[in-house]
Motif scaffolding. Structure first.
Motif, PDB file in Angstrom:
ATOM      1  N   ILE A   9      10.777  -5.304   1.694  1.00  0.00           N
ATOM      2  CA  ILE A   9       9.816  -4.709   2.622  1.00  0.00           C
ATOM      3  C   ILE A   9       8.471  -5.392   2.409  1.00  0.00           C
ATOM      4  N   PRO A  10       8.013  -6.170   3.405  1.00  0.00           N
ATOM      5  CA  PRO A  10       6.723  -6.849   3.269  1.00  0.00           C
ATOM      6  C   PRO A  10       5.577  -5.907   3.642  1.00  0.00           C
ATOM      7  N   ALA A  11       4.556  -5.857   2.793  1.00  0.00           N
ATOM      8  CA  ALA A  11       3.424  -4.964   3.070  1.00  0.00           C
ATOM      9  C   ALA A  11       2.124  -5.574   2.564  1.00  0.00           C
ATOM     10  N   ARG A  12       1.561  -6.438   3.378  1.00  0.00           N
ATOM     11  CA  ARG A  12       0.270  -7.040   3.027  1.00  0.00           C
ATOM     12  C   ARG A  12      -0.848  -6.013   3.195  1.00  0.00           C
ATOM     13  N   LYS A  25      -1.610   7.079   7.555  1.00  0.00           N
ATOM     14  CA  LYS A  25      -0.718   8.229   7.758  1.00  0.00           C
ATOM     15  C   LYS A  25      -0.159   8.243   9.183  1.00  0.00           C
ATOM     16  N   LEU A  26       1.115   8.529   9.252  1.00  0.00           N
ATOM     17  CA  LEU A  26       1.807   8.806  10.505  1.00  0.00           C
ATOM     18  C   LEU A  26       2.421  10.183  10.284  1.00  0.00           C
ATOM     19  N   GLU A  27       1.872  11.181  10.955  1.00  0.00           N
ATOM     20  CA  GLU A  27       2.210  12.568  10.647  1.00  0.00           C
ATOM     21  C   GLU A  27       1.782  12.836   9.204  1.00  0.00           C
ATOM     22  N   LYS A  28       2.712  13.150   8.326  1.00  0.00           N
ATOM     23  CA  LYS A  28       2.351  13.563   6.969  1.00  0.00           C
ATOM     24  C   LYS A  28       2.464  12.468   5.920  1.00  0.00           C
ATOM     25  N   HIS A  29       2.995  11.297   6.303  1.00  0.00           N
ATOM     26  CA  HIS A  29       3.294  10.275   5.300  1.00  0.00           C
ATOM     27  C   HIS A  29       2.709   8.919   5.694  1.00  0.00           C
ATOM     28  N   PRO A  30       2.492   8.053   4.700  1.00  0.00           N
ATOM     29  CA  PRO A  30       2.057   6.686   5.003  1.00  0.00           C
ATOM     30  C   PRO A  30       3.151   5.951   5.783  1.00  0.00           C
ATOM     31  N   THR A  52       4.067  -6.817  -2.001  1.00  0.00           N
ATOM     32  CA  THR A  52       2.703  -6.519  -1.578  1.00  0.00           C
ATOM     33  C   THR A  52       1.685  -7.222  -2.464  1.00  0.00           C
ATOM     34  N   ASP A  53       0.493  -7.374  -1.924  1.00  0.00           N
ATOM     35  CA  ASP A  53      -0.621  -7.938  -2.676  1.00  0.00           C
ATOM     36  C   ASP A  53      -1.606  -6.841  -3.094  1.00  0.00           C
ATOM     37  N   SER A  54      -1.218  -5.592  -2.920  1.00  0.00           N
ATOM     38  CA  SER A  54      -2.130  -4.471  -3.114  1.00  0.00           C
ATOM     39  C   SER A  54      -1.612  -3.486  -4.161  1.00  0.00           C
ATOM     40  N   SER A  55      -2.458  -3.136  -5.114  1.00  0.00           N
ATOM     41  CA  SER A  55      -2.071  -2.136  -6.114  1.00  0.00           C
ATOM     42  C   SER A  55      -1.956  -0.749  -5.474  1.00  0.00           C
ATOM     43  N   GLU A  56      -2.718  -0.482  -4.428  1.00  0.00           N
ATOM     44  CA  GLU A  56      -2.624   0.806  -3.734  1.00  0.00           C
ATOM     45  C   GLU A  56      -1.281   0.939  -3.001  1.00  0.00           C
ATOM     46  N   ILE A  57      -0.871  -0.120  -2.298  1.00  0.00           N
ATOM     47  CA  ILE A  57       0.428  -0.112  -1.614  1.00  0.00           C
ATOM     48  C   ILE A  57       1.543  -0.014  -2.652  1.00  0.00           C
ATOM     49  N   LYS A  58       1.394  -0.691  -3.771  1.00  0.00           N
ATOM     50  CA  LYS A  58       2.382  -0.627  -4.859  1.00  0.00           C
ATOM     51  C   LYS A  58       2.563   0.819  -5.320  1.00  0.00           C
ATOM     52  N   LYS A  59       1.470   1.486  -5.591  1.00  0.00           N
ATOM     53  CA  LYS A  59       1.517   2.870  -6.081  1.00  0.00           C
ATOM     54  C   LYS A  59       2.191   3.796  -5.057  1.00  0.00           C
ATOM     55  N   ILE A  60       1.819   3.683  -3.805  1.00  0.00           N
ATOM     56  CA  ILE A  60       2.399   4.517  -2.747  1.00  0.00           C
ATOM     57  C   ILE A  60       3.885   4.216  -2.580  1.00  0.00           C
ATOM     58  N   SER A  61       4.246   2.941  -2.585  1.00  0.00           N
ATOM     59  CA  SER A  61       5.647   2.539  -2.417  1.00  0.00           C
ATOM     60  C   SER A  61       6.516   3.070  -3.542  1.00  0.00           C
ATOM     61  N   GLU A  62       6.027   2.998  -4.764  1.00  0.00           N
ATOM     62  CA  GLU A  62       6.783   3.520  -5.906  1.00  0.00           C
ATOM     63  C   GLU A  62       6.923   5.039  -5.814  1.00  0.00           C
ATOM     64  N   VAL A  68       8.481  -2.006  -7.048  1.00  0.00           N
ATOM     65  CA  VAL A  68       7.472  -3.048  -6.809  1.00  0.00           C
ATOM     66  C   VAL A  68       7.278  -3.776  -8.142  1.00  0.00           C
ATOM     67  N   PRO A  69       8.179  -4.719  -8.448  1.00  0.00           N
ATOM     68  CA  PRO A  69       8.166  -5.339  -9.771  1.00  0.00           C
ATOM     69  C   PRO A  69       7.113  -6.429  -9.958  1.00  0.00           C
ATOM     70  N   PHE A  70       6.409  -6.772  -8.884  1.00  0.00           N
ATOM     71  CA  PHE A  70       5.385  -7.821  -8.958  1.00  0.00           C
ATOM     72  C   PHE A  70       4.356  -7.567  -7.870  1.00  0.00           C
ATOM     73  N   ILE A  71       3.192  -8.176  -8.043  1.00  0.00           N
ATOM     74  CA  ILE A  71       2.172  -8.207  -6.990  1.00  0.00           C
ATOM     75  C   ILE A  71       2.261  -9.591  -6.360  1.00  0.00           C
ATOM     76  N   ARG A  72       2.386  -9.619  -5.046  1.00  0.00           N
ATOM     77  CA  ARG A  72       2.532 -10.883  -4.337  1.00  0.00           C
ATOM     78  C   ARG A  72       1.263 -11.727  -4.488  1.00  0.00           C
ATOM     79  N   PRO A  73       1.409 -13.011  -4.835  1.00  0.00           N
ATOM     80  CA  PRO A  73       0.247 -13.891  -4.945  1.00  0.00           C
ATOM     81  C   PRO A  73      -0.500 -14.010  -3.609  1.00  0.00           C
ATOM     82  N   LYS A  74      -1.797 -14.102  -3.690  1.00  0.00           N
ATOM     83  CA  LYS A  74      -2.649 -14.163  -2.490  1.00  0.00           C
ATOM     84  C   LYS A  74      -2.249 -15.289  -1.542  1.00  0.00           C
ATOM     85  N   GLU A  75      -1.791 -16.411  -2.094  1.00  0.00           N
ATOM     86  CA  GLU A  75      -1.428 -17.542  -1.218  1.00  0.00           C
ATOM     87  C   GLU A  75      -0.227 -17.236  -0.329  1.00  0.00           C
ATOM     88  N   TYR A  76       0.540 -16.209  -0.669  1.00  0.00           N
ATOM     89  CA  TYR A  76       1.689 -15.802   0.160  1.00  0.00           C
ATOM     90  C   TYR A  76       1.392 -14.534   0.957  1.00  0.00           C
TER      91      TYR A  76
END
Length: 166
Positions: A9-12, A25-30, A52-62, A68-76
């Motif tokens: 699942i890609p989430a920049r 949020k869409l209704e009650k959830h991200p 993802t390249d975001s620690s916030e998206i990582k936290k929500i996704s988990e 979310v075993p890694f943070i995507r490098p900015k170049e990608y």
């Protein structure tokens, strides 16, 4: 032997048109929660990975059950970055950490109304067609399946593609 399947699942974080679209949020959830839950409920995948390249998206996704075993490098993670870059990075990371998959699916968070049965139907069609790539196009939102068991990196660029409205 059973094929190992992973949902990617890609989430920049840097959306240009809708700020923070993947976690708005869409209704009650991200937004991303709906894709994670559909992937989990489909009971197809051995693992659901968010790139993802975001620690916030990582936290929500988990929180919603993805790994979310890694943070995507900015170049990608640029708005001009082709999918092949983050997909290759994700699969290489997993392989280098002892987890190798035969099949991966790209499930975009911008399709929050995708049902688990739609994912299952797409997977069954992919397997019955014996193709390397299956793309399901529903008004420009994609579910993609790729068989990587018999390919090297350069072959990821050259797949036969079937578009099917689901």
């Amino acid at each position: 032997m059973s094929e190992k399947k992973v949902a990617l699942i890609p989430a920049r974080s840097g959306s240009k048109r809708v700020k923070n679209k993947n976690i708005n949020k869409l209704e009650k959830h991200p937004l991303i929660a709906y894709t994670i839950q559909s992937a989990l409920s489909s009971n197809i995948f051995d693992e659901i990975i968010v790139s993802t390249d975001s620690s916030e998206i990582k936290k929500i996704s988990e929180y919603y059950g993805a790994n979310v075993p890694f943070i995507r490098p900015k170049e990608y993670a640029k708005d001009t970055s082709p999918d092949i870059e983050w997909v290759k990075h994700s699969l290489d990371y997993l392989k280098n950490n002892g987890v190798d998959y035969d099949i991966f699916s790209i499930l975009r968070p911008t399709s929050p109304f995708r049902k688990p049965k739609t994912i299952l139907r797409a997977f069954n069609l992919f397997k019955s067609n014996k193709d390397d790539l299956f793309s399901s196009d529903l008004k420009k939102s994609f579910s993609e399946w790729h068989d990587v068991s018999d390919h090297n990196d350069k072959d990821l660029y050259h797949h036969f593609c079937i578009h099917l409205l689901v």
